[in-house]
Design a protein around this motif. Sequence first.
Motif, PDB file in Angstrom:
ATOM      1  N   PHE A  27       0.831  -1.205   0.000  1.00 36.32           N
ATOM      2  CA  PHE A  27       0.000   0.000   0.000  1.00 36.32           C
ATOM      3  C   PHE A  27       0.867   1.257   0.000  1.00 36.32           C
ATOM      4  CE2 PHE A  27      -2.124   3.397   2.358  1.00 36.32           C
ATOM      5  CZ  PHE A  27      -3.285   3.547   1.610  1.00 36.32           C
ATOM      6  N   LEU A  28       1.921   1.262   0.837  1.00 39.75           N
ATOM      7  CA  LEU A  28       2.796   2.436   0.896  1.00 39.75           C
ATOM      8  C   LEU A  28       3.546   2.627  -0.422  1.00 39.75           C
ATOM      9  CD1 LEU A  28       4.226   1.986   4.506  1.00 39.75           C
ATOM     10  CD2 LEU A  28       2.474   3.614   3.725  1.00 39.75           C
ATOM     11  N   TRP A  29       3.982   1.512  -1.042  1.00 39.08           N
ATOM     12  CA  TRP A  29       4.706   1.609  -2.314  1.00 39.08           C
ATOM     13  C   TRP A  29       3.828   2.173  -3.420  1.00 39.08           C
ATOM     14  CZ3 TRP A  29       4.226  -1.631  -6.833  1.00 39.08           C
ATOM     15  CH2 TRP A  29       5.216  -1.399  -7.795  1.00 39.08           C
ATOM     16  N   MET A  30       2.546   1.793  -3.411  1.00 38.14           N
ATOM     17  CA  MET A  30       1.623   2.242  -4.455  1.00 38.14           C
ATOM     18  C   MET A  30       0.865   3.514  -4.070  1.00 38.14           C
ATOM     19  SD  MET A  30      -0.122  -1.257  -5.924  1.00 38.14           S
ATOM     20  CE  MET A  30      -0.909  -0.306  -7.222  1.00 38.14           C
ATOM     21  N   SER A  31       1.164   4.094  -2.925  1.00 40.89           N
ATOM     22  CA  SER A  31       0.381   5.217  -2.418  1.00 40.89           C
ATOM     23  C   SER A  31       0.336   6.424  -3.366  1.00 40.89           C
ATOM     24  CB  SER A  31       0.896   5.640  -1.044  1.00 40.89           C
ATOM     25  OG  SER A  31       2.263   6.002  -1.103  1.00 40.89           O
ATOM     26  N   PRO A  32       1.428   6.795  -4.069  1.00 38.58           N
ATOM     27  CA  PRO A  32       1.296   7.923  -4.990  1.00 38.58           C
ATOM     28  C   PRO A  32       0.273   7.668  -6.103  1.00 38.58           C
ATOM     29  CG  PRO A  32       3.610   7.466  -4.536  1.00 38.58           C
ATOM     30  CD  PRO A  32       2.830   6.325  -3.972  1.00 38.58           C
ATOM     31  N   THR A  33       0.293   6.451  -6.648  1.00 40.62           N
ATOM     32  CA  THR A  33      -0.675   6.121  -7.692  1.00 40.62           C
ATOM     33  C   THR A  33      -2.092   6.079  -7.131  1.00 40.62           C
ATOM     34  OG1 THR A  33       0.985   4.842  -8.894  1.00 40.62           O
ATOM     35  CG2 THR A  33      -1.328   4.406  -9.415  1.00 40.62           C
ATOM     36  N   ILE A  34      -2.246   5.441  -5.980  1.00 41.78           N
ATOM     37  CA  ILE A  34      -3.569   5.333  -5.360  1.00 41.78           C
ATOM     38  C   ILE A  34      -4.110   6.708  -5.006  1.00 41.78           C
ATOM     39  CG2 ILE A  34      -4.801   4.490  -3.321  1.00 41.78           C
ATOM     40  CD1 ILE A  34      -2.805   2.120  -3.304  1.00 41.78           C
TER      41      ILE A  34
END
Length: 714
Positions: free
Chosen positions: A570-577
């Motif tokens: 979740f943290l790794w994908m947070s900018p996209t999310i």
Amino acid sequence: MSQTAEIVLDRAAAQDVAPEPAMPPRAPLAMPVQDLRTASPPARRGGGGPLAARLFVFGGALLLTVYGAWQMYEVISVSGGATWLQYVLLVLFVLNFSWIALAFTGALVGFASLLRAGPAAPIPTSLSTRTAIVMPVYNEGSARVFAGLQAMHESVAATGLGAHFDWFVLSDSTQADAWVAEERAFRQLRAELGPDARLYYRHREKNHHRKAGNIAGFVTGWGGAYDHMLVLDADSLLTGDCIVRLTAAMEADPDVGIVQSLPLIINRNTLFARLQQFAARIYGPVIATGLSVWSGRDGNYWGHNAIIRMRAFAEAAGLPDLKGRPPFGGHILSHDFVEAALIRRAGWGVTMLPRLEGSYEESPPSLIDLAVRDRRWAQGNLQHARVIGAAGLAPASRQHFATGIAGYVASPLWLAQLVIGLIIVLQTAWVRPEYFSAEFGLYPVWPRFDPVRALQLFALTMGILLAPKFLGLILALLDGRVRQASGGAGRLTASFLIEILLSALIAPIAMVVQSGSVFQILAGRDTGWNPQRRDDGSIPLSDIIRRHRWHTVLGIVTGIGAFAIATSLFLWMSPTILGLVLAIPLSWASGQLALGLALKRRGLLVTPEEETPPAIATRACALAARNAARGFDDADALAALHADPDLARDHAAMLPEGRSRPRGQIDPDHTLARAKIVEAETLTEAQGWLSPRERFALLHDRALLDQLTRLNPV
């Protein structure tokens, strides 16, 4: 004879005098359609680009891509091997990484070139050729179009070399009100500039092949009278010095076919447009200079703010229709890349002057406006897959096509990479390993990742992706004039960080929008041709919600899924999310004038052209305000023609001679317009009865125009 009688006679005599022709005498120039399957050996080639620069750009990008691919393999093969799904991820990564690696090495070349750049050459004091300055328009606001044209005309005249240039407005407008507004603005400007202005106007009844057909029609009809043509867009603005320098560059190199300038974005105030304006000013020169250096004489053409040798264009740039139906068949949408490639194929050079000052344009005011324009560009660039293999093209021209295609294919590739990565992580977390596979092994096949290498690879990727922006910032900080005019080192750096942050949030939205465009094109959906909205202003919130509601849903679902699998994911994908979840407020904010102006008041996202506005931009803005006050763009075309007999006479005189349709073929819009205008007794009735298409048909018929002017007002 009384004075009153003399006035009456003078008016009658004036009505009998034929109006000044809207176009000069025809000077035809043959423009044969090119064959993409065969090519004759060029009469000239003159070298392409510096070999050392090309080896550095492409060799360096290849080495970086190989290193990135190896690192990615190490990330996914930590368990001693990789699954087929991980190999798919590896392929997607390599494709995306190679794209940013090439941009990085090109930016390095541009950075080095700008660091050692010398002073600009002096302004030429004489010219020996004739140039047509052509501005194609399509349902644009006449106030702004003719304000820019007048400002450029005055700026060129101030150089003392105005006699070498003729000015043409080439209209493809399909709206009756826009067409008549253009004619009124043209008549007004021609009267203001006087008989020596050499200002002309032409309207096409059928906008065949759109802008490319508009330009080709001018070349075949009047190109024989000119050595060059300088092609503008409706929002183009070039100083007289810039126009003269472009012309002098063409005269100095008899083997060059196109000289392209680097337009800077100006006059933008919404939040999104200010982001684009800042990025184009600070980062654009680095990227464009690198492209110019390695391309050399194998350069590209962006469709406007460039000067073209008329002979080269006519002999080499006749565009064929592609077999099949749109979106991949039919006429070529992104014609500029193809015209440059064909001109280069014929042996003419195509070059760029990225350091030439005084070339300006505007940009879409919001994210949605950009998406509308981008949809048409996506279709045009994907069409280039049908052209990239054409016979005889220079390798660099094929690279330009490949770059244009990759610019849109990269979005679905990035989306696919995210989806595959998510599936693999999901498989790792929830799917039981296969202990007894078909192949012998002591351990189960279970996809795993090396987290340390993954983090290092992520850092490398981000560094390469952001490096061109950092290089642009460094150059701006080193240039005292640019640094101070951008608010000083502190505000310039803060603006840089704001641009990176907002661009990172907008990037996932743009990715999904572009992916949708690509999927629509692959499904066979044609884009059509919509006029670009150029004015600052917001879009209704209901439209924003309608366009971005599924992007928000996608972001929420992805966020919930990623968090359920692993907090680290979740943290790794947070900018996209985060970008997708905030799609609606971000899109709303992008078109807000107040937000852009608030940053401007604080000295953020400011460019040197705002600190010291170019004189031509200030003049164009003042002229646009004056023109808008005249109300041409707000007037009803039928009412304007009915109220002004001279306008109706001039409009009829500008119509082409001869029948516009073959005998025996009935045009329903024209037939209905004739029936309605004959039955109407008043102008009010005619306005109420005629549809937009019927109005347009009426304006092409002299007899119906005469009937219109004879109607009672009410």
